[in-house]
Motif scaffolding. Structure first.
Motif, PDB file in Angstrom:
ATOM      1  N   SER A 174     -45.554 -20.734 -10.586  1.00  0.00           N
ATOM      2  CA  SER A 174     -44.449 -21.655 -10.334  1.00  0.00           C
ATOM      3  C   SER A 174     -43.169 -21.083 -10.940  1.00  0.00           C
ATOM      4  O   SER A 174     -43.192 -20.455 -11.998  1.00  0.00           O
ATOM      5  CB  SER A 174     -44.743 -23.025 -10.942  1.00  0.00           C
ATOM      6  OG  SER A 174     -45.878 -23.590 -10.330  1.00  0.00           O
ATOM      7  N   PRO A 223     -38.660 -21.876 -11.361  1.00  0.00           N
ATOM      8  CA  PRO A 223     -37.566 -22.843 -11.204  1.00  0.00           C
ATOM      9  C   PRO A 223     -36.653 -22.463 -10.039  1.00  0.00           C
ATOM     10  O   PRO A 223     -36.543 -21.290  -9.673  1.00  0.00           O
ATOM     11  CB  PRO A 223     -36.824 -22.744 -12.536  1.00  0.00           C
ATOM     12  CG  PRO A 223     -37.104 -21.364 -13.020  1.00  0.00           C
ATOM     13  CD  PRO A 223     -38.495 -21.030 -12.554  1.00  0.00           C
ATOM     14  N   LYS A 247     -32.926 -22.100  -8.357  1.00  0.00           N
ATOM     15  CA  LYS A 247     -31.572 -21.776  -8.846  1.00  0.00           C
ATOM     16  C   LYS A 247     -30.493 -22.409  -7.978  1.00  0.00           C
ATOM     17  O   LYS A 247     -29.333 -22.467  -8.361  1.00  0.00           O
ATOM     18  CB  LYS A 247     -31.388 -20.258  -8.872  1.00  0.00           C
ATOM     19  CG  LYS A 247     -32.298 -19.557  -9.870  1.00  0.00           C
ATOM     20  CD  LYS A 247     -32.077 -18.057  -9.838  1.00  0.00           C
ATOM     21  CE  LYS A 247     -32.985 -17.358 -10.835  1.00  0.00           C
ATOM     22  NZ  LYS A 247     -32.794 -15.876 -10.800  1.00  0.00           N
ATOM     23  N   LYS A 258     -27.483 -26.835  -5.968  1.00  0.00           N
ATOM     24  CA  LYS A 258     -27.416 -26.348  -7.349  1.00  0.00           C
ATOM     25  C   LYS A 258     -27.577 -27.486  -8.345  1.00  0.00           C
ATOM     26  O   LYS A 258     -28.232 -27.333  -9.388  1.00  0.00           O
ATOM     27  CB  LYS A 258     -26.092 -25.625  -7.573  1.00  0.00           C
ATOM     28  CG  LYS A 258     -26.060 -24.817  -8.858  1.00  0.00           C
ATOM     29  CD  LYS A 258     -24.850 -23.900  -8.913  1.00  0.00           C
ATOM     30  CE  LYS A 258     -24.914 -23.041 -10.168  1.00  0.00           C
ATOM     31  NZ  LYS A 258     -23.772 -22.106 -10.263  1.00  0.00           N
ATOM     32  N   ALA A 263     -31.213 -28.352  -8.452  1.00  0.00           N
ATOM     33  CA  ALA A 263     -31.940 -27.266  -9.136  1.00  0.00           C
ATOM     34  C   ALA A 263     -31.790 -27.385 -10.644  1.00  0.00           C
ATOM     35  O   ALA A 263     -32.778 -27.245 -11.391  1.00  0.00           O
ATOM     36  CB  ALA A 263     -31.432 -25.910  -8.650  1.00  0.00           C
ATOM     37  N   ASN A 264     -30.560 -27.647 -11.110  1.00  0.00           N
ATOM     38  CA  ASN A 264     -30.337 -27.787 -12.552  1.00  0.00           C
ATOM     39  C   ASN A 264     -31.090 -28.993 -13.122  1.00  0.00           C
ATOM     40  O   ASN A 264     -31.693 -28.900 -14.206  1.00  0.00           O
ATOM     41  CB  ASN A 264     -28.835 -27.935 -12.832  1.00  0.00           C
ATOM     42  CG  ASN A 264     -28.076 -26.650 -12.565  1.00  0.00           C
ATOM     43  OD1 ASN A 264     -28.652 -25.564 -12.624  1.00  0.00           O
ATOM     44  ND2 ASN A 264     -26.782 -26.757 -12.275  1.00  0.00           N
ATOM     45  N   THR A 306     -34.832 -28.280 -13.326  1.00  0.00           N
ATOM     46  CA  THR A 306     -35.132 -27.373 -14.449  1.00  0.00           C
ATOM     47  C   THR A 306     -35.126 -28.139 -15.764  1.00  0.00           C
ATOM     48  O   THR A 306     -35.984 -27.912 -16.629  1.00  0.00           O
ATOM     49  CB  THR A 306     -34.124 -26.224 -14.495  1.00  0.00           C
ATOM     50  OG1 THR A 306     -34.167 -25.514 -13.249  1.00  0.00           O
ATOM     51  CG2 THR A 306     -34.461 -25.252 -15.620  1.00  0.00           C
ATOM     52  N   ARG A 307     -34.163 -29.043 -15.931  1.00  0.00           N
ATOM     53  CA  ARG A 307     -34.102 -29.854 -17.154  1.00  0.00           C
ATOM     54  C   ARG A 307     -35.354 -30.729 -17.287  1.00  0.00           C
ATOM     55  O   ARG A 307     -35.853 -30.956 -18.392  1.00  0.00           O
ATOM     56  CB  ARG A 307     -32.852 -30.757 -17.134  1.00  0.00           C
ATOM     57  CG  ARG A 307     -31.520 -30.020 -17.154  1.00  0.00           C
ATOM     58  CD  ARG A 307     -31.215 -29.372 -18.505  1.00  0.00           C
ATOM     59  NE  ARG A 307     -31.073 -30.316 -19.583  1.00  0.00           N
ATOM     60  CZ  ARG A 307     -29.944 -30.938 -19.899  1.00  0.00           C
ATOM     61  NH1 ARG A 307     -28.836 -30.720 -19.190  1.00  0.00           N
ATOM     62  NH2 ARG A 307     -29.898 -31.767 -20.937  1.00  0.00           N
ATOM     63  N   GLU A 317     -38.215 -29.896 -16.192  1.00  0.00           N
ATOM     64  CA  GLU A 317     -39.341 -28.949 -16.169  1.00  0.00           C
ATOM     65  C   GLU A 317     -40.178 -29.103 -14.901  1.00  0.00           C
ATOM     66  O   GLU A 317     -41.416 -29.062 -14.912  1.00  0.00           O
ATOM     67  CB  GLU A 317     -40.222 -29.112 -17.415  1.00  0.00           C
ATOM     68  CG  GLU A 317     -39.491 -28.755 -18.703  1.00  0.00           C
ATOM     69  CD  GLU A 317     -40.401 -28.782 -19.915  1.00  0.00           C
ATOM     70  OE1 GLU A 317     -41.549 -29.215 -19.789  1.00  0.00           O
ATOM     71  OE2 GLU A 317     -39.948 -28.367 -20.996  1.00  0.00           O
ATOM     72  N   PHE A 347     -40.764 -27.184 -11.529  1.00  0.00           N
ATOM     73  CA  PHE A 347     -40.539 -25.867 -10.931  1.00  0.00           C
ATOM     74  C   PHE A 347     -41.085 -25.878  -9.501  1.00  0.00           C
ATOM     75  O   PHE A 347     -42.298 -25.690  -9.280  1.00  0.00           O
ATOM     76  CB  PHE A 347     -41.222 -24.779 -11.764  1.00  0.00           C
ATOM     77  CG  PHE A 347     -40.816 -24.812 -13.225  1.00  0.00           C
ATOM     78  CD1 PHE A 347     -39.484 -24.891 -13.581  1.00  0.00           C
ATOM     79  CD2 PHE A 347     -41.773 -24.780 -14.235  1.00  0.00           C
ATOM     80  CE1 PHE A 347     -39.095 -24.922 -14.912  1.00  0.00           C
ATOM     81  CE2 PHE A 347     -41.403 -24.809 -15.562  1.00  0.00           C
ATOM     82  CZ  PHE A 347     -40.060 -24.891 -15.908  1.00  0.00           C
TER      83      PHE A 347
END
Length: 331
Positions: free
Chosen positions: A106, A108, A110, A168, A171-172, A175-176, A178, A180
């Motif tokens: 897995s 993340p 972008k 974007k 995506a951010n 990621t925060r 977690e 993926f």
């Protein structure tokens, strides 16, 4: 310029050699995999699979040239797309596919990637305390609130549907949290062995489902063979059991006494007798005859009873006298 052209020729010649000399060839996509990670994958596959990354145009030229020696190998050109690598191996295409799939992990997002499947955020607590994170999550379309001093996702939501572009901001936020959504690894698009081309859809078999279907087919074929009385090493023991059972049933139904059926026939007879007895009504018990009541004797008066006793005594005396006379006459 000549050096560049010669280098390309050498590359094509090297690719043709690899395509011709190895029994199994696969076309693999390596899009989005960083170079260091590719090196790690090569290390993991060492001794099983060799990986050569090259330009698609050179790969297509090599496939065309190799088809002169290996019929049908140019079919692989149909799946050459994106950033491509040639995988060569001696293991069969299905094992090769499984080995390549094991490299996937897995990763993340972008931003700008296509969602491989629906990206879902589930309702529940997050590890975040109130702050700028709330605005970041809301900007990504995630329904959050503050409860008990923590940031909470209120309801489950599909952020990005399969095939849509991941922004974007999303995506951010993912990621925060977690999450993926991407899968990075060697992606086999097709394989070749012994003149046959295997598409990814053929290689990506569900092993558990395949084994279940195989077991089902074996069971059904065995049942059919027994039903048809087809003799084989697998069916003969079952056919003998079936024949013995049918012979016993026939003997029992026809009431044929044998060493094996006699006990069963007696049990059958006892059971039938008991069943018959339970259906026959019981005979009623005979009632005893009533005796007719005797008429009570009339009580005699004391005078009458005394006279009767005296009469009986006179008769006894008379009988004794008669006996004496008879004895004297005989003398």
């Amino acid at each position: 310029m000549r050096e560049v052209a010669q280098k390309k020729k050498d590359t094509v010649a090297s690719l043709v050699s690899a395509l011709v000399e190895n029994p199994v060839i696969a076309i693999t996509r390596v899009d989005g995999i960083p170079a260091p990670q590719i090196q790690m994958m090569r290390k993991k596959l060492r001794g099983k699979v060799d990986l050569v990354v090259s330009k698609n145009r050179l790969i297509n030229i090599a496939l065309k040239e190799a088809s002169a020696k290996r019929k049908g190998i140019d079919k692989l050109a149909e799946v050459v797309d994106g950033q491509t690598a040639i995988a060569t191996a001696s293991i069969n295409p299905f094992k090769l596919f499984k080995e390549m799939e094991s490299t996937k992990t897995s990763a993340p997002a972008k931003g700008g990637e296509m969602a491989p499947s629906d990206i879902i955020v589930k309702a529940g607590d997050t590890p975040f305390k109130p702050g700028p994170i709330v605005a970041d999550l809301q900007k990504a379309g995630i329904p959050v609130a503050i409860e008990g001093g923590k940031v909470v996702i209120k309801v489950e939501k599909v952020l990005v549907k399969e095939g849509e572009k991941i922004s974007k901001d999303v995506a951010n936020a993912l990621t925060r949290l977690e999450i993926f959504p991407l899968e990075v690894g060697l992606d086999v698009r097709g394989a070749y062995e012994d003149g046959l081309f295997y598409d990814r859809s053929v290689l990506a078999i569900d092993e558990e489902a395949y084994l279940t279907d195989l077991h089902k087919a074996a069971t059904q074929s065995l049942n059919l063979a027994v039903f048809m009385a087809y003799p084989s090493s697998k069916t003969i023991p079952l056919l003998l059991i079936k024949a013995n059972t049918e012979a016993m049933n026939l003997a029992m139904n026809a009431n044929i006494p044998t060493e094996k059926t006699i006990k069963l026939l007696i049990q059958k007879a006892n059971a039938q007798a008991a069943s018959l007895a339970s259906k026959v009504p019981e005979a009623p018990e005979e009632e005893p005859e009533e005796e007719e009541p005797k008429e009570p004797e009339e009580k005699k008066k004391p005078e009458e009873k005394k006279e009767e006793d005296q009469g009986e005594q006179k008769e006894e005396v008379k009988e004794k006298e008669n006996d004496k006379e008879a004895d004297s006459g005989d003398g």
